[in-house]
Design an enzyme around this catalytic site. Sequence first.
Site, short mmCIF file in Angstrom:
data_model
loop_
_atom_site.label_atom_id
_atom_site.label_comp_id
_atom_site.label_asym_id
_atom_site.label_seq_id
_atom_site.Cartn_x
_atom_site.Cartn_y
_atom_site.Cartn_z
N HIS A 34 0.84 -1.22 0.00
CA HIS A 34 0.00 0.00 0.00
C HIS A 34 0.87 1.26 0.00
O HIS A 34 0.56 2.25 -0.66
CB HIS A 34 -0.89 0.05 1.26
N GLY A 150 -2.95 -1.82 -6.51
CA GLY A 150 -1.87 -2.80 -6.55
C GLY A 150 -2.22 -3.92 -7.51
O GLY A 150 -3.36 -4.40 -7.54
N GLN A 156 -9.01 -7.33 -10.09
CA GLN A 156 -9.65 -6.10 -9.60
C GLN A 156 -9.20 -4.90 -10.44
O GLN A 156 -10.01 -4.05 -10.82
CB GLN A 156 -9.29 -5.90 -8.13
N SER A 189 -2.41 -8.38 3.20
CA SER A 189 -2.89 -8.29 4.58
C SER A 189 -3.20 -9.68 5.12
O SER A 189 -3.12 -9.93 6.32
CB SER A 189 -4.15 -7.44 4.66
O1 PAF Z 1 -8.11 -3.67 -2.88
C1 PAF Z 1 -8.76 -3.24 -1.90
O2 PAF Z 1 -8.23 -2.98 -0.82
C2 PAF Z 1 -10.26 -3.04 -2.04
O3 PAF Z 1 -10.82 -4.01 -2.84
C3 PAF Z 1 -10.63 -1.63 -2.54
C4 PAF Z 1 -10.13 -1.38 -3.94
C5 PAF Z 1 -10.07 -0.59 -1.60
C6 PAF Z 1 -12.15 -1.49 -2.55
O4 PAF Z 1 -12.70 -1.68 -1.30
#
Ligand code: PAF
Length: 282
Positions: A34, A150, A156, A189
């Site tokens: 992050h 990421g 995603q 995480s």
């Molecule tokens: O990747 C994440 O942490 C989550 O899926 C996101 C993009 C913050 C959406 O809640």
Amino acid sequence: MIQVCRTQEELHKTRQAHGHVGFVPTMGNLHQGHISLLSQALSDFDIVYFSIFVNPKQFGPTEDFDKYPRTLQNDLDLIEAEVKKHTHKQVVVFAPQTPDEVYHGFSKTIKVTGITEILEGSIRPGHFDGVTTVVYRLFDLVKPTKAYFGLKDYQQWAVIKKMVQQEKLDIEIVGMPIKRSTEGLALSSRNQYLSDKQKQDALMIINTLNEIKKIIAGKKANLALAQDYIRTKLEDKNWDYLTMRDYLSLSEDLKSSQQITILAVYRMGTTRLLDNIQVEIQ
Ligand code: PAF
């Protein structure tokens, strides 16, 4: 400098004072993956918005929403330490107290089709509707110029790129390389659920991906050999998937692909570990 907004109203007031901003959406429990997104955003913008919100809409009924680690103070310390490395920069953290601070005034579900039903979507039905809905909503509140994700959560990233195109949002989606432990495990995480032995065993995932990349050796003609190798690997039923896909459409048809992504999910006990690598082919 960092400023924390706990309500939609505070966020709205703060945002009015700023022009172009970068945005890093997260669910908190931050690690160096992050922080690498934040670091890039701070190099690109004077002001970066950073959200910490465990979004209930993207967890299935049997998933780890309640168990998901909430570590706000530690997260803020990590953000503060990173901002200090960038002079004259500012981070606004949106850490809503309740889901209502995100969703009030908004009742839509944002759906993307064609890419959300496969891979993670087939194992976690509805997951990507939750992701696209919250990301759309956060974009709507933060109005960023660029947003950083990421590439560990590769699908995603691809889904959000498609969502931005579908909804005609004028936001650049940046995919940042996976951060790894010194041994090579993709940071997540969820790694904290693993024992030291499991972490060691999990290195097999990146080793397998690298082996497939080696077999392909940049040549489309070698994809069939790579597929044979994958087939033998899949005899281990702990793989949720291990698959070569077009880097953007995530289609299995690679005839016209020049860039592919090899995606893997391996189950270690109850923890699903995601990883992927990209390969150029000719
Ligand atoms: O990747 C994440 O942490 C989550 O899926 C996101 C993009 C913050 C959406 O809640």
